[in-house]
Enzyme design. Structure first.
Site, PDB file in Angstrom:
ATOM      1  N   CYS A 157     151.483  49.580  41.641  1.00  0.00           N
ATOM      2  CA  CYS A 157     151.599  48.219  42.152  1.00  0.00           C
ATOM      3  C   CYS A 157     151.396  48.187  43.670  1.00  0.00           C
ATOM      4  O   CYS A 157     150.377  48.636  44.172  1.00  0.00           O
ATOM      5  CB  CYS A 157     152.939  47.631  41.730  1.00  0.00           C
ATOM      6  SG  CYS A 157     153.120  45.861  42.069  1.00  0.00           S
ATOM      7  N   ASP A 205     147.980  43.120  32.155  1.00  0.00           N
ATOM      8  CA  ASP A 205     148.805  42.994  33.360  1.00  0.00           C
ATOM      9  C   ASP A 205     148.827  41.527  33.799  1.00  0.00           C
ATOM     10  O   ASP A 205     147.784  40.931  34.056  1.00  0.00           O
ATOM     11  CB  ASP A 205     148.201  43.879  34.461  1.00  0.00           C
ATOM     12  CG  ASP A 205     149.041  43.933  35.729  1.00  0.00           C
ATOM     13  OD1 ASP A 205     149.994  43.137  35.856  1.00  0.00           O
ATOM     14  OD2 ASP A 205     148.738  44.767  36.587  1.00  0.00           O
ATOM     15  N   HIS A 221     151.844  45.680  33.094  1.00  0.00           N
ATOM     16  CA  HIS A 221     151.873  46.133  34.489  1.00  0.00           C
ATOM     17  C   HIS A 221     152.729  47.373  34.687  1.00  0.00           C
ATOM     18  O   HIS A 221     152.355  48.292  35.399  1.00  0.00           O
ATOM     19  CB  HIS A 221     152.402  44.996  35.370  1.00  0.00           C
ATOM     20  CG  HIS A 221     152.401  45.301  36.839  1.00  0.00           C
ATOM     21  ND1 HIS A 221     151.249  45.316  37.589  1.00  0.00           N
ATOM     22  CD2 HIS A 221     153.412  45.608  37.696  1.00  0.00           C
ATOM     23  CE1 HIS A 221     151.544  45.620  38.843  1.00  0.00           C
ATOM     24  NE2 HIS A 221     152.852  45.802  38.932  1.00  0.00           N
TER      25      HIS A 221
END
Length: 419
Positions: A234, A327, A361
């Site tokens: 991320c 995601d 994600h």
């Protein structure tokens, strides 16, 4: 008498467990239940039903679940299908050294569940799931302005070095670094905000801080040079990409569901500044569960103009991109496609792509349950991370093996990279 058997009873969390039941009546229907409490006291649980064979046994490596939290032959389904009693709670280990997760397995007769009567299970046992192997050493790092934890495998080494970065939740997250050390890597879990005396939030990404972390790792006598690896997720992968572009010591970078541009605060390195790209807040959406989705906010800028992307073609090391195609926080597939196009236009072949339909994600080591949404510091809404339980679980299991192969291939070029 019915007997529940699990092998091994104590193991790393990324190692599979063989679960069997013996002593049942032929074709008897039973339910298997798994549960654990995390360090906050939140209960996670799962269940699945099975029909015994003609000789009265059930083998999760052979037999299909008939119902419950998953259907089909899934030997580790009871683990990756765990769901929190408190919705949108993420199972994330904090104390990796001193305590395993204790997973309670129970074998229940079908009638106890159908009637709701609380009776003793037919059999039960407790599994220990560890985030660190025996004799792995944890060293608290507070050197200069660096903050984090260094994990060293047992033995004299030298070992391939890896910097481990998580996202904008901040704090110090150690469970991936401790597992990497359990598989032979000298792993530095690096904090960069919201921990100890570090700022609660970043006003800028100072790449010289991360350069100091790389140099610290390479100075350690048990770390094999001349370069190090990087595993990042991320916002940490955004930083990881900048590191790979600017720091020649980054030999192999794993970027998991990260942007390929600067999102929120400037990146600064020796006076050179990369500013955040514009975003469109009007494209924030809310799904049917009330979770906020941010993955469209850069579509009108980055999605249409690659000039905003960081100059990945300048990087000298190797890349492994890991993409969850479902995601809902980052449009990870689009971003990585742009990065690969940049590399290709420059004649670069220094990349690999793992792209997983149905994965979200928050891609973790194997057998961790899907976290479809959770809350982050300083943000009021609960964020959607996306993902579908079964394909997400398969993605985690596959990519964890591939990440280790990739790191060993490029950090141990003269040795076998077989796991």
């Amino acid at each position: 008498m019915a007997k529940l058997i699990a092998t091994p009873l104590s193991a790393l969390v990324d190692e599979p467990v063989h679960i069997r039941v013996t002593g049942l009546a032929p074709s008897q229907i039973v339910f298997l239940e798994a549960s654990l409490k995390d360090e906050r006291g939140i209960l996670f649980s799962s269940q699945a039903s099975y029909r015994a064979s003609e000789v009265g046994d059930v083998d999760l490596e052979r037999d299909s679940s008939l119902g419950g939290d998953y259907v089909g032959v899934h030997p580790m389904g009871l683990f990756w299908s765990l769901k929190p009693e408190k919705p949108f709670s993420r199972l994330a280990k904090r104390d990796v050294i001193d305590s395993p997760y204790r997973v309670h397995l129970k074998l229940q007769d079908q009638y106890s569940l159908l009637t709701g009567v609380d009776i003793s299970p037919l059999d039960s046992l407790i599994l220990e799931r560890w985030y660190v192997a025996p004799d792995v050493t944890r060293i608290q790092v507070k050197e200069g302005r660096l903050r984090g934890a260094l994990f060293l495998p047992p033995g004299e080494g030298p070992f391939p070095g890896v910097v481990d970065l998580f996202g904008a939740t901040g704090g110090l997250t150690e469970f991936r670094a401790s597992l990497l050390a359990s598989h032979g890597f000298a792993s530095f879990a690096l904090a960069y905000m919201g921990y100890d005396d570090l700022p609660p939030q970043l006003e800028r990404v100072d790449l010289e801080y991360f350069e100091e972390a790389v140099e610290f790792l390479l100075r350690h006598p048990k770390v094999l040079g001349p370069g190090v690896g990087l595993v990042s997720t991320c916002f940490g992968a955004e930083i990881g990409l900048s590191m790979a572009i600017n720091l020649k010591q980054i030999t192999a970078a794993v970027l998991i569901n990260g942007p390929t541009f600067v999102t929120t605060v400037p990146h600064v390195y020796h006076g050179q500044v990369n500013q955040p790209v514009p975003y469109n807040i009007e494209f924030v959406t809310t799904n049917s569960l009330g979770l906020t989705e941010f993955y469209k906010v850069h579509e009108e800028t980055v999605g249409k103009d690659s000039k905003y992307c960081l100059p990945i073609e300048k990087a000298q090391g190797q890349f492994l991109f890991v993409v969850g195609e479902d995601d809902k926080n980052q449009n990870s597939k689009v971003h990585v496609d742009q990065a690969i196009a940049q590399l290709t236009r420059s004649g670069k072949k220094n990349w690999m792509l793992l792209s997983y339909p149905g994965a979200g994600h928050v891609i973790e080591p194997p057998y961790a349950p899907l976290c479809p949404g959770s809350r982050m510091r300083f943000l009021a809404p609960y964020l959607s991370w996306g993902g579908e339980v079964l394909p997400h679980a398969a993605a985690q299991e596959h990519c964890w093996r591939e990440i280790q192969k990739f790191l060993k291939k490029h950090l141990l070029p003269d040795l076998s990279c077989q796991l």
